[in-house]
Design a protein around this motif. Sequence first.
Motif, PDB file in Angstrom:
ATOM      1  N   ARG A  98      33.403  40.436  44.386  1.00  0.00           N
ATOM      2  CA  ARG A  98      34.132  41.221  43.385  1.00  0.00           C
ATOM      3  C   ARG A  98      34.866  40.341  42.379  1.00  0.00           C
ATOM      4  NH1 ARG A  98      39.517  42.980  43.228  1.00  0.00           N
ATOM      5  NH2 ARG A  98      39.921  42.064  45.284  1.00  0.00           N
ATOM      6  N   ASP A 124      26.293  43.044  41.626  1.00  0.00           N
ATOM      7  CA  ASP A 124      26.370  43.710  40.334  1.00  0.00           C
ATOM      8  C   ASP A 124      25.038  44.340  39.942  1.00  0.00           C
ATOM      9  OD1 ASP A 124      29.165  42.877  39.540  1.00  0.00           O
ATOM     10  OD2 ASP A 124      28.248  40.911  39.883  1.00  0.00           O
ATOM     11  N   TRP A 220      34.434  45.893  37.488  1.00  0.00           N
ATOM     12  CA  TRP A 220      35.228  46.020  38.707  1.00  0.00           C
ATOM     13  C   TRP A 220      36.649  46.506  38.447  1.00  0.00           C
ATOM     14  CZ3 TRP A 220      33.379  45.746  43.584  1.00  0.00           C
ATOM     15  CH2 TRP A 220      32.084  45.240  43.739  1.00  0.00           C
ATOM     16  N   THR A 223      39.715  48.017  40.999  1.00  0.00           N
ATOM     17  CA  THR A 223      39.582  47.536  42.383  1.00  0.00           C
ATOM     18  C   THR A 223      40.582  46.422  42.691  1.00  0.00           C
ATOM     19  OG1 THR A 223      37.923  45.848  41.837  1.00  0.00           O
ATOM     20  CG2 THR A 223      37.111  48.067  42.313  1.00  0.00           C
TER      21      THR A 223
END
Length: 258
Positions: A98, A124, A220, A223
Motif C-alpha cells: 500500500r 495495483d 490508496w 487507507t
Amino acid sequence: MIEHIKEGFVKVDREHGIATIEFFHPQSNSLPGKILDTLAKEIYSEGLNPDTKVIVLRSVGEKVFCSGASFDELSIINSEEAGLKFFSGFAHVINAMRTCGKIIIARIQGKCIGGGVGLAAAADYAIACEGADVKLSELAVGIGPFVVGPAVERKIGLSAFSQLTIDAVTFRPADWARRKGLYAELHPDVAGMDESIIRLSTTLSHSNPDALHELKTIFWKGTEHWDELLKERAAISGRLILSEHSKAFIQRFKQKLS
C-alpha cells in the motif's frame, strides 16, 4: 538476492527499472512468517530504490499462486501474542504494498487461497490466466479474513467480499474474479498473461515516476489508518486461531497431508 527460508525463498531481480519479487514455498506457495517478513522488507526496499520504477510480484509454479497462511505455523500458535505476531506478517505485507510508492503488478498464474487473495487485491494491477480461481477459506479454519479483508473489500466491494467470506469452501472461477475487479486482465494461457505483463511493466518503467507515485497515493486514499486497523484485525485472528474449532480443523487438515 535469494534468501532461503527452510525450503522456500524470496528472490528479487532488477532489470530496466522493473523489480521482480518472486516467492516460493513447497507447500503450495504458503506463507510462513519468515517469508511474510522478507516479502514486506523487499517490497518496502524497492519502494525506496530510485532505480525501481515498477514492481512485479509473482510466485513459482503453475497451479497455485499462493495458498495463504502456513498450516505448520498455525498449528504451533499457543498464545494470543504469538497469534498476533504471525497474522501481523500479513498486515506488514499489505501495508508495504500500500505504501511503497511504486505501482505493483501481480502475476496470478494459479489459484489464490486466503492470504493469496489478499496479495492479489493489494496489488495495483493483477494480471491472471485461466485457472486462477479464488477462495477465502478462513472461516472454514475457524477464523476469518480479518487482515486481508480491507484490501479485498476495497478492490471488489462489500457484496462480493461477503460472498467469498461466507462460502469459505467454494472456489470462485477466475472469470468471476475478473468481473468483480480483482483481476484487471484474464488471459486464456500463461503465454498471453506473461506477454501482457512484459508490455505493461515496460511501459510503466518508461513513465514519469513522479506521476506514478502521485497516482499510487490517489489510488490508496482513505487507507491511511490501515497501519493500526490491520494490527487490530491481526489480533482478532490471533485470538480465534486458539479456539478448539481452529485446532481441530488444523489437525484434520494436517492428517490429510500426512
